[in-house]
Write a protein that holds these residues in place. Structure first.
Motif, mmCIF file in Angstrom:
data_model
loop_
_atom_site.group_PDB
_atom_site.id
_atom_site.type_symbol
_atom_site.label_atom_id
_atom_site.label_comp_id
_atom_site.label_asym_id
_atom_site.label_seq_id
_atom_site.Cartn_x
_atom_site.Cartn_y
_atom_site.Cartn_z
ATOM 1 N N TYR A 10 10.242 32.848 43.478
ATOM 2 C CA TYR A 10 10.176 31.184 43.760
ATOM 3 C C TYR A 10 9.168 30.219 44.244
ATOM 4 C CZ TYR A 10 12.970 30.944 39.153
ATOM 5 O OH TYR A 10 13.900 31.082 37.889
ATOM 6 N N ASP A 11 9.286 30.845 45.128
ATOM 7 C CA ASP A 11 8.571 30.072 46.234
ATOM 8 C C ASP A 11 7.094 30.633 46.041
ATOM 9 O OD1 ASP A 11 10.170 28.751 47.836
ATOM 10 O OD2 ASP A 11 11.164 31.231 49.079
ATOM 11 N N LEU A 12 6.602 31.470 45.689
ATOM 12 C CA LEU A 12 5.475 31.580 44.680
ATOM 13 C C LEU A 12 5.113 30.790 43.565
ATOM 14 C CD1 LEU A 12 5.597 35.602 45.743
ATOM 15 C CD2 LEU A 12 4.743 33.934 47.222
ATOM 16 N N VAL A 13 5.899 30.790 43.228
ATOM 17 C CA VAL A 13 5.806 29.833 41.532
ATOM 18 C C VAL A 13 4.444 28.570 41.975
ATOM 19 C CG1 VAL A 13 6.543 28.828 39.616
ATOM 20 C CG2 VAL A 13 7.346 30.970 40.361
ATOM 21 N N ASN A 14 3.508 28.476 41.378
ATOM 22 C CA ASN A 14 2.845 27.315 41.825
ATOM 23 C C ASN A 14 3.178 26.313 40.771
ATOM 24 O OD1 ASN A 14 1.676 27.752 44.359
ATOM 25 N ND2 ASN A 14 0.748 29.479 43.846
ATOM 26 N N GLY A 15 2.948 25.393 40.543
ATOM 27 C CA GLY A 15 3.374 24.435 39.475
ATOM 28 C C GLY A 15 4.149 24.088 38.420
ATOM 29 N N HIS A 16 4.003 23.528 37.378
ATOM 30 C CA HIS A 16 5.338 23.257 36.590
ATOM 31 C C HIS A 16 4.748 23.699 35.643
ATOM 32 C CE1 HIS A 16 6.826 19.681 39.500
ATOM 33 N NE2 HIS A 16 7.543 20.937 39.399
ATOM 34 N N GLY A 23 7.817 41.169 35.581
ATOM 35 C CA GLY A 23 8.382 42.268 35.276
ATOM 36 C C GLY A 23 8.036 42.816 34.230
ATOM 37 N N VAL A 24 8.129 43.542 33.906
ATOM 38 C CA VAL A 24 8.007 44.111 32.458
ATOM 39 C C VAL A 24 8.792 44.875 32.336
ATOM 40 C CG1 VAL A 24 6.812 44.942 30.467
ATOM 41 C CG2 VAL A 24 5.420 43.754 32.257
ATOM 42 N N VAL A 25 9.981 44.617 31.224
ATOM 43 C CA VAL A 25 10.914 46.256 30.712
ATOM 44 C C VAL A 25 10.942 46.452 29.079
ATOM 45 C CG1 VAL A 25 14.012 46.421 30.316
ATOM 46 C CG2 VAL A 25 12.489 44.760 31.855
ATOM 47 N N ASP A 26 9.898 47.286 29.069
ATOM 48 C CA ASP A 26 9.461 48.070 27.337
ATOM 49 C C ASP A 26 8.550 47.266 27.254
ATOM 50 O OD1 ASP A 26 10.599 50.261 27.599
ATOM 51 O OD2 ASP A 26 12.406 49.084 26.360
ATOM 52 N N ASN A 27 8.606 46.509 25.949
ATOM 53 C CA ASN A 27 7.674 45.763 25.804
ATOM 54 C C ASN A 27 7.851 43.873 26.010
ATOM 55 O OD1 ASN A 27 9.280 44.947 23.341
ATOM 56 N ND2 ASN A 27 8.060 45.095 22.200
ATOM 57 N N MET A 28 9.242 43.661 26.912
ATOM 58 C CA MET A 28 9.615 42.097 27.083
ATOM 59 C C MET A 28 8.883 42.313 28.403
ATOM 60 S SD MET A 28 11.151 41.421 24.286
ATOM 61 C CE MET A 28 12.148 40.107 24.368
ATOM 62 N N GLN A 29 8.014 40.606 28.705
ATOM 63 C CA GLN A 29 8.183 40.472 30.501
ATOM 64 C C GLN A 29 9.158 39.476 31.019
ATOM 65 O OE1 GLN A 29 4.700 38.397 30.379
ATOM 66 N NE2 GLN A 29 4.863 37.247 28.412
ATOM 67 N N VAL A 30 10.095 39.917 32.144
ATOM 68 C CA VAL A 30 10.550 38.653 32.180
ATOM 69 C C VAL A 30 9.611 37.751 33.472
ATOM 70 C CG1 VAL A 30 12.305 38.625 34.533
ATOM 71 C CG2 VAL A 30 11.686 40.571 32.593
ATOM 72 N N LEU A 31 10.125 36.491 32.990
ATOM 73 C CA LEU A 31 8.421 35.301 33.924
ATOM 74 C C LEU A 31 9.545 34.432 34.263
ATOM 75 C CD1 LEU A 31 7.372 34.418 30.585
ATOM 76 C CD2 LEU A 31 6.129 35.536 32.720
ATOM 77 N N LEU A 32 9.084 33.744 35.964
ATOM 78 C CA LEU A 32 9.691 33.293 35.651
ATOM 79 C C LEU A 32 9.129 31.282 35.877
ATOM 80 C CD1 LEU A 32 10.524 34.652 38.934
ATOM 81 C CD2 LEU A 32 12.590 33.841 37.699
ATOM 82 N N ALA A 33 9.577 30.183 35.853
ATOM 83 C CA ALA A 33 8.948 28.859 36.090
ATOM 84 C C ALA A 33 9.680 28.021 36.237
ATOM 85 C CB ALA A 33 8.591 28.935 34.615
ATOM 86 N N LYS A 34 9.159 26.756 36.893
ATOM 87 C CA LYS A 34 9.342 25.903 36.795
ATOM 88 C C LYS A 34 8.923 24.591 36.531
ATOM 89 C CE LYS A 34 9.307 26.823 41.900
ATOM 90 N NZ LYS A 34 8.467 26.103 43.385
ATOM 91 N N LEU A 35 10.207 23.455 35.813
ATOM 92 C CA LEU A 35 9.811 22.563 34.875
ATOM 93 C C LEU A 35 10.729 21.450 34.871
ATOM 94 C CD1 LEU A 35 11.755 24.782 32.019
ATOM 95 C CD2 LEU A 35 9.787 24.765 32.394
ATOM 96 N N LYS A 36 9.834 20.509 35.066
ATOM 97 C CA LYS A 36 10.064 19.607 35.041
ATOM 98 C C LYS A 36 9.455 18.322 34.318
ATOM 99 C CE LYS A 36 9.481 16.002 39.616
ATOM 100 N NZ LYS A 36 9.356 16.356 40.742
ATOM 101 N N GLY A 37 10.561 16.856 33.476
ATOM 102 C CA GLY A 37 9.678 16.891 32.401
ATOM 103 C C GLY A 37 9.332 16.916 31.238
#
Length: 121
Positions: A10-16, A23-37
């Motif tokens: 999460y420290d590497l996630v830039n912006g909202h 990561g990727v699990v089969d044809n699924m991606q695992v994503l991190l995001a910061k949300l605001k607003g």
């Protein structure tokens, strides 16, 4: 195969509203995001989405109601359902998303918040 430290990632996630792939699990991606607003009203015709709230409180708006998703909870948005994530009171919310690699960020909606690339971190 290595463990993934979510705090460090999460420290590497830039912006909202800009998901980053951890990561990727089969044809699924695992994503991190910061949300605001408020995000963009959109749907995904062929893909479901899973949101896990890691930090904060997410308000998932649907046309007929709003679901409140607390830290440690998940919500699954079925394909074809219009939705708009929002945070309240200027809170930054951290989410982990599970979705198919083919999922477009804002479905068929083009907006200034639409991202076409998810940096790998």
């Amino acid at each position: 195969m290595k463990s993934i430290n979510l705090k460090e990632k999460y420290d590497l996630v830039n912006g909202h509203w800009h998901p980053h792939q951890i990561g990727v699990v089969d044809n699924m991606q695992v994503l991190l995001a910061k949300l605001k607003g408020e995000f963009v009203w959109h749907s995904h015709d062929n893909e479901d989405e899973l949101f896990q709230v890691v930090k904060g409180t997410l308000h998932m708006q649907f046309r007929d109601r709003t679901e409140i998703v607390q830290q440690g909870e998940i919500i699954i948005v079925p394909k074809g359902i219009e939705h708009c994530p929002i945070t309240k009171n200027d809170e930054e919310v951290h989410v982990m998303l599970f979705e198919k690699l083919s999922t477009a960020h804002t479905g068929n909606v083009a907006d200034e918040k639409t991202k076409t690339d998810y940096p790998e971190i």
